[in-house]
Design a protein around this motif. Structure first.
Motif, PDB file in Angstrom:
ATOM      1  N   MET A  22      22.512  -5.765 -15.080  1.00 37.22           N
ATOM      2  CA  MET A  22      21.238  -5.249 -14.672  1.00 37.22           C
ATOM      3  C   MET A  22      21.423  -4.497 -13.518  1.00 37.22           C
ATOM      4  O   MET A  22      22.006  -4.774 -12.439  1.00 37.22           O
ATOM      5  N   SER A  23      20.802  -3.242 -13.612  1.00 37.07           N
ATOM      6  CA  SER A  23      20.867  -2.479 -12.438  1.00 37.07           C
ATOM      7  C   SER A  23      19.514  -2.501 -11.418  1.00 37.07           C
ATOM      8  O   SER A  23      18.580  -3.226 -11.911  1.00 37.07           O
ATOM      9  N   ALA A  24      19.752  -1.826 -10.372  1.00 38.12           N
ATOM     10  CA  ALA A  24      18.629  -1.989  -9.416  1.00 38.12           C
ATOM     11  C   ALA A  24      17.664  -1.107  -9.822  1.00 38.12           C
ATOM     12  O   ALA A  24      17.854   0.048 -10.476  1.00 38.12           O
ATOM     13  N   PRO A  25      16.259  -1.416  -9.584  1.00 39.78           N
ATOM     14  CA  PRO A  25      15.327  -0.680  -9.899  1.00 39.78           C
ATOM     15  C   PRO A  25      15.237   0.685  -9.070  1.00 39.78           C
ATOM     16  O   PRO A  25      15.901   0.878  -8.238  1.00 39.78           O
ATOM     17  N   PRO A  26      14.777   1.870  -9.918  1.00 39.51           N
ATOM     18  CA  PRO A  26      14.886   3.253  -9.089  1.00 39.51           C
ATOM     19  C   PRO A  26      14.052   3.195  -7.839  1.00 39.51           C
ATOM     20  O   PRO A  26      13.020   2.519  -7.772  1.00 39.51           O
ATOM     21  N   GLU A  27      14.535   3.726  -6.704  1.00 40.38           N
ATOM     22  CA  GLU A  27      13.941   4.230  -5.420  1.00 40.38           C
ATOM     23  C   GLU A  27      12.519   4.396  -5.669  1.00 40.38           C
ATOM     24  O   GLU A  27      12.106   5.456  -6.410  1.00 40.38           O
ATOM     25  N   LEU A  28      11.519   3.783  -4.612  1.00 39.78           N
ATOM     26  CA  LEU A  28      10.455   4.531  -4.835  1.00 39.78           C
ATOM     27  C   LEU A  28      10.300   5.763  -3.964  1.00 39.78           C
ATOM     28  O   LEU A  28      10.738   5.932  -3.000  1.00 39.78           O
ATOM     29  N   PRO A  29       9.238   6.733  -4.453  1.00 42.08           N
ATOM     30  CA  PRO A  29       9.169   7.911  -3.619  1.00 42.08           C
ATOM     31  C   PRO A  29       8.630   7.321  -2.186  1.00 42.08           C
ATOM     32  O   PRO A  29       7.834   6.355  -2.058  1.00 42.08           O
ATOM     33  N   ALA A  30       8.598   8.127  -1.049  1.00 41.15           N
ATOM     34  CA  ALA A  30       8.261   7.707   0.379  1.00 41.15           C
ATOM     35  C   ALA A  30       6.901   7.663   0.443  1.00 41.15           C
ATOM     36  O   ALA A  30       6.601   6.626   0.958  1.00 41.15           O
ATOM     37  N   ILE A  31       6.102   8.371  -0.232  1.00 43.39           N
ATOM     38  CA  ILE A  31       4.702   8.298  -0.083  1.00 43.39           C
ATOM     39  C   ILE A  31       4.232   6.828  -0.957  1.00 43.39           C
ATOM     40  O   ILE A  31       3.398   6.328  -0.247  1.00 43.39           O
ATOM     41  N   VAL A  32       4.908   6.458  -1.836  1.00 47.01           N
ATOM     42  CA  VAL A  32       4.610   5.282  -2.343  1.00 47.01           C
ATOM     43  C   VAL A  32       4.938   4.209  -1.590  1.00 47.01           C
ATOM     44  O   VAL A  32       4.060   2.995  -1.468  1.00 47.01           O
ATOM     45  N   SER A  33       6.239   4.036  -1.053  1.00 48.78           N
ATOM     46  CA  SER A  33       6.451   3.092  -0.122  1.00 48.78           C
ATOM     47  C   SER A  33       5.507   2.835   1.066  1.00 48.78           C
ATOM     48  O   SER A  33       5.202   1.862   1.400  1.00 48.78           O
ATOM     49  N   ARG A  34       5.000   4.052   1.615  1.00 51.75           N
ATOM     50  CA  ARG A  34       3.964   4.133   2.781  1.00 51.75           C
ATOM     51  C   ARG A  34       2.885   3.255   2.337  1.00 51.75           C
ATOM     52  O   ARG A  34       2.238   2.575   2.966  1.00 51.75           O
ATOM     53  N   ALA A  35       2.308   3.618   1.016  1.00 53.32           N
ATOM     54  CA  ALA A  35       1.174   2.948   0.425  1.00 53.32           C
ATOM     55  C   ALA A  35       1.278   1.364   0.177  1.00 53.32           C
ATOM     56  O   ALA A  35       0.463   0.717   0.471  1.00 53.32           O
ATOM     57  N   PHE A  36       2.489   1.108  -0.342  1.00 55.02           N
ATOM     58  CA  PHE A  36       2.807  -0.061  -0.409  1.00 55.02           C
ATOM     59  C   PHE A  36       2.746  -1.146   0.925  1.00 55.02           C
ATOM     60  O   PHE A  36       2.027  -2.129   1.092  1.00 55.02           O
ATOM     61  N   ASP A  37       3.239  -0.567   1.993  1.00 55.57           N
ATOM     62  CA  ASP A  37       3.139  -0.937   3.368  1.00 55.57           C
ATOM     63  C   ASP A  37       1.690  -1.133   3.687  1.00 55.57           C
ATOM     64  O   ASP A  37       1.342  -2.071   4.454  1.00 55.57           O
ATOM     65  N   THR A  38       0.763  -0.181   3.510  1.00 53.19           N
ATOM     66  CA  THR A  38      -0.476  -0.099   4.172  1.00 53.19           C
ATOM     67  C   THR A  38      -0.919  -1.288   3.234  1.00 53.19           C
ATOM     68  O   THR A  38      -1.849  -2.154   3.765  1.00 53.19           O
ATOM     69  N   SER A  39      -1.044  -1.387   1.877  1.00 54.16           N
ATOM     70  CA  SER A  39      -1.606  -2.490   0.861  1.00 54.16           C
ATOM     71  C   SER A  39      -1.139  -3.834   1.600  1.00 54.16           C
ATOM     72  O   SER A  39      -2.139  -4.829   1.885  1.00 54.16           O
ATOM     73  N   ARG A  40       0.171  -3.984   2.010  1.00 53.07           N
ATOM     74  CA  ARG A  40       0.565  -5.199   2.575  1.00 53.07           C
ATOM     75  C   ARG A  40      -0.312  -5.651   3.890  1.00 53.07           C
ATOM     76  O   ARG A  40      -0.777  -6.681   4.279  1.00 53.07           O
ATOM     77  N   ARG A  41      -0.301  -4.569   4.792  1.00 48.30           N
ATOM     78  CA  ARG A  41      -1.017  -4.739   6.337  1.00 48.30           C
ATOM     79  C   ARG A  41      -2.405  -5.200   5.978  1.00 48.30           C
ATOM     80  O   ARG A  41      -3.088  -5.829   6.652  1.00 48.30           O
ATOM     81  N   ALA A  42      -3.033  -4.494   4.714  1.00 46.20           N
ATOM     82  CA  ALA A  42      -4.519  -4.665   4.677  1.00 46.20           C
ATOM     83  C   ALA A  42      -4.598  -5.918   3.727  1.00 46.20           C
ATOM     84  O   ALA A  42      -5.977  -6.329   3.581  1.00 46.20           O
ATOM     85  N   GLY A  43      -3.759  -6.798   3.538  1.00 43.79           N
ATOM     86  CA  GLY A  43      -3.860  -7.984   2.501  1.00 43.79           C
ATOM     87  C   GLY A  43      -4.455  -7.485   1.163  1.00 43.79           C
ATOM     88  O   GLY A  43      -4.998  -8.510   0.666  1.00 43.79           O
ATOM     89  N   TYR A  44      -4.227  -6.378   0.706  1.00 38.05           N
ATOM     90  CA  TYR A  44      -4.610  -6.106  -0.694  1.00 38.05           C
ATOM     91  C   TYR A  44      -3.570  -6.216  -1.698  1.00 38.05           C
ATOM     92  O   TYR A  44      -2.581  -5.427  -1.473  1.00 38.05           O
ATOM     93  N   VAL A  45      -3.862  -6.834  -2.654  1.00 36.41           N
ATOM     94  CA  VAL A  45      -2.854  -6.979  -3.754  1.00 36.41           C
ATOM     95  C   VAL A  45      -2.951  -6.553  -5.021  1.00 36.41           C
ATOM     96  O   VAL A  45      -2.295  -6.498  -6.104  1.00 36.41           O
ATOM     97  N   SER A  46      -4.219  -5.923  -5.268  1.00 35.05           N
ATOM     98  CA  SER A  46      -4.556  -5.287  -6.458  1.00 35.05           C
ATOM     99  C   SER A  46      -4.553  -3.934  -6.396  1.00 35.05           C
ATOM    100  O   SER A  46      -5.359  -3.101  -6.303  1.00 35.05           O
ATOM    101  N   PHE A  47      -3.182  -3.254  -6.758  1.00 37.30           N
ATOM    102  CA  PHE A  47      -2.774  -2.043  -6.880  1.00 37.30           C
ATOM    103  C   PHE A  47      -1.974  -1.851  -8.254  1.00 37.30           C
ATOM    104  O   PHE A  47      -1.579  -2.376  -8.881  1.00 37.30           O
ATOM    105  N   CYS A  48      -1.766  -0.362  -8.310  1.00 38.48           N
ATOM    106  CA  CYS A  48      -1.530   0.196  -9.639  1.00 38.48           C
ATOM    107  C   CYS A  48       0.373  -0.407  -9.300  1.00 38.48           C
ATOM    108  O   CYS A  48       1.021  -0.395  -8.389  1.00 38.48           O
ATOM    109  N   ARG A  49       0.468  -0.717 -10.786  1.00 44.39           N
ATOM    110  CA  ARG A  49       1.947  -1.221 -10.957  1.00 44.39           C
ATOM    111  C   ARG A  49       2.897  -0.030 -10.836  1.00 44.39           C
ATOM    112  O   ARG A  49       2.516   1.149 -11.062  1.00 44.39           O
ATOM    113  N   ASN A  50       4.044  -0.286 -10.685  1.00 41.97           N
ATOM    114  CA  ASN A  50       5.264   0.902 -10.420  1.00 41.97           C
ATOM    115  C   ASN A  50       5.290   1.508 -11.706  1.00 41.97           C
ATOM    116  O   ASN A  50       5.436   2.652 -12.049  1.00 41.97           O
ATOM    117  N   GLU A  51       5.070   0.671 -13.001  1.00 42.34           N
ATOM    118  CA  GLU A  51       5.300   1.435 -14.367  1.00 42.34           C
ATOM    119  C   GLU A  51       3.966   2.268 -14.509  1.00 42.34           C
ATOM    120  O   GLU A  51       4.322   3.472 -15.111  1.00 42.34           O
TER     121      GLU A  51
END
Length: 188
Positions: A1-30
């Motif tokens: 099994m291979s590692a999932p593809p790396e996320l674009p930097a802007i998407v990683s920043r958005a995930f970090d923002t979601s975690r800090r805001a405690g928001y878990v209802s967001f767009c799936r990577n797929e």
């Protein structure tokens, strides 16, 4: 099994923002990868109704070509503020703390990303005039369904049925994961 593809930097920043805001209802990577691929084919103005903390917006931004712009509206001012911080230095993305109806006069859109969680607001009748001919509407958060009429929770999924049969659009349901589907509709 291979590692999932790396996320674009802007998407990683958005995930970090979601975690800090405690928001878990967001767009799936797929869904996000689908959005990025579709955004790469668009020009003009793309829109999103229901920004959350900007994960879907980030996926759109990761694919959008030069000259295109993204407008997005989030009703919750706290979430809109968090999303806006991600795109502070990006003149091609505008985040509004407002109801999506404030974007009506900004169209028609070449791509419109909607959350199927509010069915009355995302019917073909509610948004058809907001999409340019040849423009795309993407709705996520559907459970896959292999029957007709489409059923969800033992009931006819009228939102999915409306989109798949509306004569103003050519639409398809796309399986994005074993437990998730999206609808893509092209305005005729």
């Amino acid at each position: 099994m291979s590692a999932p593809p790396e996320l674009p930097a802007i998407v990683s920043r958005a995930f970090d923002t979601s975690r800090r805001a405690g928001y878990v209802s967001f767009c799936r990577n797929e869904t996000g990868r689908l959005l990025a691929a579709l955004a790469a084919t668009r020009s003009g103005t793309l829109a999103e109704f229901g920004t959350g903390t900007g994960v879907g917006t980030a996926w759109l931004r990761s694919g959008v070509p030069e000259g295109a712009r993204i407008l997005t509206a989030e009703l919750d001012p706290r979430l809109a503020e968090a999303a806006a911080e991600i795109f502070t230095d990006d003149p091609r993305v505008e985040v509004r703390a407002a109801d999506w109806s404030t974007l009506r006069d900004q169209g028609p859109f070449s791509l419109l990303f909607l959350d199927s969680g509010t069915p009355a607001e995302v019917t073909p009748d509610a948004v058809a005039d907001l999409v340019e001919p040849g423009g795309l509407v993407v709705l996520d958060d559907f459970a896959p369904c292999e029957m007709w009429p489409p059923l969800t929770g033992g009931r006819v999924d009228t939102l999915r049925e409306q989109w798949l049969t509306d004569k103003r659009f050519t639409a398809v349901e796309v399986l994005i994961a074993s437990d998730a589907a999206a609808l893509i509709a092209t305005r005729r």
